[in-house]
Write an enzyme that holds these catalytic residues in place. Structure first.
Site: not given
Ligand code: FAD
Length: 525
Positions: A96, A164, A277
């Site tokens: 994400h 969120d 918020e």
């Molecule tokens: P990914 O996008 O898959 O990875 C993000 C980064 O972390 C990459 O660099 C990856 O290599 C690394 N990574 C992933 N897993 C691990 C692990 N286990 N150990 C070490 N590194 C790792 N953020 C907020 O703070 N608050 C919000 O309310 C919020 N709302 C969101 C709503 C939506 C619809 C979206 C798309 C994003 C939102 N985000 C929010 C942002 C979100 O926290 C970040 O995009 C987060 O990185 C996404 O998590 P993911 O699990 O998909 O990680």
């Protein structure tokens, strides 16, 4: 057991060649090392799994996707990369990210979701005599949504600090910060974990906490995946409330909005709302950006005649929530709400509220996801911009950005609300603006299906314009979920924390194997 390859997914000879690199006939040493129990996908299958992200603006081809069964497999993938000439490894949470942060061009992507079921266990912190703070041990690849449902339904407990949207992994948000309306009280998610298991860029599997291997613990939290892959996190829990009163109140004046928001987040624990918020919206009837986005129930209407004559092109909404139990009487909940709301100076008549179960409140963005999936905007590009802006500069920022650059909206929420620096731990890798109070600003742009690539480019350019304006005008800000392409920009981002970040890299991932999609370091040859 040697990893098995999914032969089905091979779509051409070059895919097969990729596999040879991974499984056996290469001379780069990878083959001997990649000795894991999980699955490996190459070629088109790998690109299908890990070639894109939620941002939808980057597309890369990984060499292979590894679906590990646990930490040893992940360590195996890292060691394989270490023994090669140029391979990198990206953990992918739920993909994400917006700007390719979980991608690895030509590298190995570790799909953390395959480990989602590992580790689920609730306990109590030692020293509390068994009656103190509860925690849950959970996989870095678990979704927060699953964690919520299991903790509440099986134990009546819940994590304290959220995002969120909960379709994100524990490891993914801990690598950034994890922020929502509870962070003013409990800090970000990175302030709500006490222990981690991490696979470092050296290929070691290490348990760390504030007391044990503390440098690794604090490096990894907010570390953008640069120092290790989180395979287990110990997340603090609290008793889950049954219900939530969810309230929105509207302001025509930014000054009054910020004064009330800052007052609410500065109250002592228990004497404020449980969630604070805010967002900016367009002063007009646009269904996506304007008045209709404020009411919380289809029976409620936004009555613009309640707005003062002086109101401008945009308006402000404080979003609040109060937790309560089924056993609390309506009148006691009303009383607690009125005691707080009575102090606030929103526009009379522009107040909306609903009562709903706690779990439904935390899953509120899932409904927006479902709607966006139906109307196609979940799949289109998302050129989002997230920043932290100091209290000192939020007024100037609002004049330039909200009142001028995005005054017609961004096709999605424009969040702005205050956070307290003292709730963040300085030892983590996150960087923040100066001062106790700073604001998170999130421009969550949604693009209609069929929009031209050039229109997405314009939105990206507008994000850059905002960042450039901040730099030029000395605005005290940091990108949240940062993405930069040059070393100079990263150095500016980290400021006086850059050398610490570099030292940590040298300690825990000296070959720069991990999370190449962040574009902070290049793989050492
Ligand atoms: P990914 O996008 O898959 O990875 C993000 C980064 O972390 C990459 O660099 C990856 O290599 C690394 N990574 C992933 N897993 C691990 C692990 N286990 N150990 C070490 N590194 C790792 N953020 C907020 O703070 N608050 C919000 O309310 C919020 N709302 C969101 C709503 C939506 C619809 C979206 C798309 C994003 C939102 N985000 C929010 C942002 C979100 O926290 C970040 O995009 C987060 O990185 C996404 O998590 P993911 O699990 O998909 O990680």
């Amino acid at each position: 057991m040697i990893a098995y390859i999914e032969p089905y997914f091979l779509d051409n000879e070059s895919d097969a060649a990729s596999i040879l690199n991974v499984t056996g006939k290469s001379s780069d040493g990878v083959s001997e090392s990649l000795n894991i129990q999980g699955e490996i996908f190459c070629g088109g299958a790998a690109a299908d799994i890990a070639g894109k992200d939620f941002g939808g603006m980057n597309c890369v081809k990984p060499l292979a996707v590894v679906r590990p069964v646990g930490a040893e497999d992940i360590a195996g993938a890292v060691r394989a990369a270490l023994s090669s000439d140029k391979l990198t490894v990206a953990a992918r949470g739920n993909g994400h990210s917006i700007n390719g942060q979980s991608m690895a061009e030509g590298g190995l992507v570790v799909d953390m979701r395959s480990t989602a079921e590992n580790h689920f266990e609730v306990g109590f912190l030692a020293g509390d005599g068994g009656s103190g703070t509860a925690f849950v041990d959970v996989s870095g690849g678990a979704l927060w949504e699953t964690l919520l449902k299991r903790c509440v339904s099986e134990y009546g407990l819940a994590p304290r600090s959220w995002t969120d949207y909960l379709g994100l992994t524990v490891g993914g948000t801990l690598s950034n910060a994890g922020v929502s309306g509870q962070a003013f009280r409990y800090g970000p998610q990175t302030s709500n974990v006490t222990e981690l298991d991490v696979v470092t860029g050296n290929g070691d599997v290490v348990t760390c906490s504030e007391m044990e291997n503390s440098e690794l613990f604090f490096s990894v939290l907010g570390g953008l995946g640069q120092f290790g892959i989180i395979t287990r996190a110990r997340v603090l829990l609290q008793p889950a409330p049954d219900m939530v009163r969810w309230i929105r109140i509207v302001y025509a004046e930014f000054d009054e909005f910020t004064r009330d928001a800052e007052w609410l987040v500065s109250q002592k624990d228990e004497s404020s709302f449980d969630y604070v918020e805010g967002f900016v919206f367009v002063n007009g009837d646009d269904p996506v950006n304007g008045w209709p986005t404020v009411p919380l129930h289809p029976d409620q209407d936004f009555d613009p005649t309640r707005l003062p004559q002086s109101s401008g092109s945009v308006l402000y909404c404080l979003e609040l929530a109060l937790h309560y139990r089924d056993s609390d009487s309506n009148s006691s909940v009303d009383k607690r709400v009125e005691r707080l709301i009575g102090r606030l100076r929103f526009d009379e008549g522009l107040r909306f509220e609903v009562d709903l179960p706690y779990v439904d409140f935390l899953l509120r963005v899932k409904r927006s996801e479902e709607i966006a999936k139906v109307n196609g905007t979940w799949e289109t590009p998302h050129p989002w911009l997230n920043l932290f802006v100091s209290k000192r500069d939020i007024g100037d920022f609002e004049q330039k950005v909200f009142k001028e650059l995005v005054k017609n909206g961004v096709g999605g929420p424009m969040l702005v609300y205050p956070l307290l620096r003292s709730r963040w731990d300085d030892r983590t890798s996150v960087v923040l603006p100066e001062g106790e109070i700073f604001y998170i600003v999130a421009l969550l742009r949604f693009v209609p299906p069929g929009a031209k690539a050039s229109s997405v480019d314009k939105l990206v350019a507008q994000n850059q314009e905002i960042v450039q304006w901040c730099v030029k005008n000395g605005i005290d800000f940091k990108l949240y979920l940062p993405h930069y392409k040059s070393r100079e920009e990263w150095i500016r981002h980290f400021g006086n924390r850059w050398s610490r970040f570099v030292d940590r890299k040298a300690m825990f991932d000296p070959m720069a194997i991990l999370s190449p999609g962040q574009k902070v370091f290049n793989r050492a040859l």
